[in-house]
Design a protein around this motif. Structure first.
Motif, PDB file in Angstrom:
ATOM      1  N   SER A 101      -9.329  -2.042   4.849  1.00 12.94           N
ATOM      2  CA  SER A 101     -10.542  -1.767   4.095  1.00 12.94           C
ATOM      3  C   SER A 101     -10.212  -0.758   3.004  1.00 12.94           C
ATOM      4  O   SER A 101      -9.236  -0.025   3.094  1.00 12.94           O
ATOM      5  N   THR A 102     -11.031  -0.750   1.967  1.00 11.60           N
ATOM      6  CA  THR A 102     -10.830   0.153   0.844  1.00 11.60           C
ATOM      7  C   THR A 102     -12.049   1.057   0.710  1.00 11.60           C
ATOM      8  O   THR A 102     -13.174   0.593   0.799  1.00 11.60           O
ATOM      9  N   CYS A 103     -11.791   2.340   0.474  1.00 16.11           N
ATOM     10  CA  CYS A 103     -12.844   3.325   0.265  1.00 16.11           C
ATOM     11  C   CYS A 103     -12.663   3.901  -1.134  1.00 16.11           C
ATOM     12  O   CYS A 103     -11.616   4.476  -1.438  1.00 16.11           O
ATOM     13  N   VAL A 139       0.835  -1.197   0.000  1.00 21.63           N
ATOM     14  CA  VAL A 139       0.000   0.000   0.000  1.00 21.63           C
ATOM     15  C   VAL A 139       0.869   1.245   0.000  1.00 21.63           C
ATOM     16  O   VAL A 139       0.653   2.178  -0.757  1.00 21.63           O
ATOM     17  N   ALA A 140       1.885   1.264   0.837  1.00 23.06           N
ATOM     18  CA  ALA A 140       2.738   2.448   0.942  1.00 23.06           C
ATOM     19  C   ALA A 140       3.610   2.637  -0.285  1.00 23.06           C
ATOM     20  O   ALA A 140       3.862   3.758  -0.709  1.00 23.06           O
ATOM     21  N   ALA A 180      -3.681   6.925   0.277  1.00 23.70           N
ATOM     22  CA  ALA A 180      -4.491   7.289  -0.890  1.00 23.70           C
ATOM     23  C   ALA A 180      -3.871   6.733  -2.159  1.00 23.70           C
ATOM     24  O   ALA A 180      -2.652   6.574  -2.263  1.00 23.70           O
ATOM     25  N   THR A 181      -4.735   6.452  -3.134  1.00 18.21           N
ATOM     26  CA  THR A 181      -4.321   6.018  -4.460  1.00 18.21           C
ATOM     27  C   THR A 181      -5.068   6.872  -5.474  1.00 18.21           C
ATOM     28  O   THR A 181      -6.293   6.860  -5.495  1.00 18.21           O
ATOM     29  N   LEU A 182      -4.335   7.625  -6.264  1.00 19.40           N
ATOM     30  CA  LEU A 182      -4.943   8.503  -7.257  1.00 19.40           C
ATOM     31  C   LEU A 182      -4.514   8.119  -8.666  1.00 19.40           C
ATOM     32  O   LEU A 182      -4.525   8.949  -9.561  1.00 19.40           O
ATOM     33  N   ASP A 189      -6.977   3.324   1.228  1.00 23.51           N
ATOM     34  CA  ASP A 189      -7.013   2.113   2.034  1.00 23.51           C
ATOM     35  C   ASP A 189      -6.757   2.493   3.486  1.00 23.51           C
ATOM     36  O   ASP A 189      -5.826   3.246   3.778  1.00 23.51           O
ATOM     37  N   ILE A 190      -7.592   1.962   4.370  1.00 21.61           N
ATOM     38  CA  ILE A 190      -7.453   2.217   5.797  1.00 21.61           C
ATOM     39  C   ILE A 190      -7.012   0.921   6.462  1.00 21.61           C
ATOM     40  O   ILE A 190      -7.672  -0.110   6.326  1.00 21.61           O
ATOM     41  N   ILE A 191      -5.881   0.982   7.166  1.00 16.71           N
ATOM     42  CA  ILE A 191      -5.401  -0.152   7.937  1.00 16.71           C
ATOM     43  C   ILE A 191      -5.753   0.149   9.399  1.00 16.71           C
ATOM     44  O   ILE A 191      -5.244   1.103   9.979  1.00 16.71           O
ATOM     45  N   MET A 192      -6.658  -0.663   9.949  1.00 22.83           N
ATOM     46  CA  MET A 192      -7.132  -0.460  11.311  1.00 22.83           C
ATOM     47  C   MET A 192      -6.515  -1.502  12.225  1.00 22.83           C
ATOM     48  O   MET A 192      -6.481  -2.690  11.898  1.00 22.83           O
TER      49      MET A 192
END
Length: 129
Positions: free
Chosen positions: A124-126, A15-16, A100-102, A111-114
């Motif tokens: 999760s992905t928004c 992700v990073a 964020a991915t643009l 993507d949120i890593i909780m």
């Protein structure tokens, strides 16, 4: 347990390292972002987060939206939420990272890593609707 830790680490690295679009203005594109998680073979709805300028509200699953709060995004696309984020930050949960991915202007996402109260991580992905 070790496998879960390794998979979480690999997810965080991917992700990073994968999102390198233009984050110069420090903002996500305005809109409503639908958030979901893939769990046990199903996509589960986690609500919607509304972004407008440097403000966000949500997530909202049903009912009225909470008041807006500020967020910040660094040049690498890492987002810091400057207020509560529904179930992501309640009940002992906390945000480990948001990326964020643009890459596609018609479909920005983050993507949120909780980190859960028990120490496990959930991603999760928004995606903007």
């Amino acid at each position: 347990m070790a496998l879960r830790t390794i998979l979480t680490f690999l997810l965080l690295i991917s992700v990073a390292g994968g999102a390198r679009a233009d984050f110069a203005d420090g903002k996500l594109p305005d809109g409503v972002y639908h958030c979901e998680v893939y769990l046990l073979g199903l996509f589960l709805n986690l609500g919607e987060i509304t972004i407008k300028g440097s403000l966000y509200s949500g997530p909202v699953t049903f009912g009225a939206a909470p008041p807006p709060y500020n967020y910040q995004m660094n040049p690498n696309g890492e987002i810091t939420w400057l207020g509560p984020l529904g179930g992501y930050t309640s009940g002992g949960n906390s945000i480990s990272m948001t990326q964020a991915t643009l890459d596609d202007p018609s479909g920005p996402s983050f993507d949120i890593i909780m980190k859960q109260q028990d120490g496990a991580f959930t991603a999760s992905t928004c995606t903007r609707r």
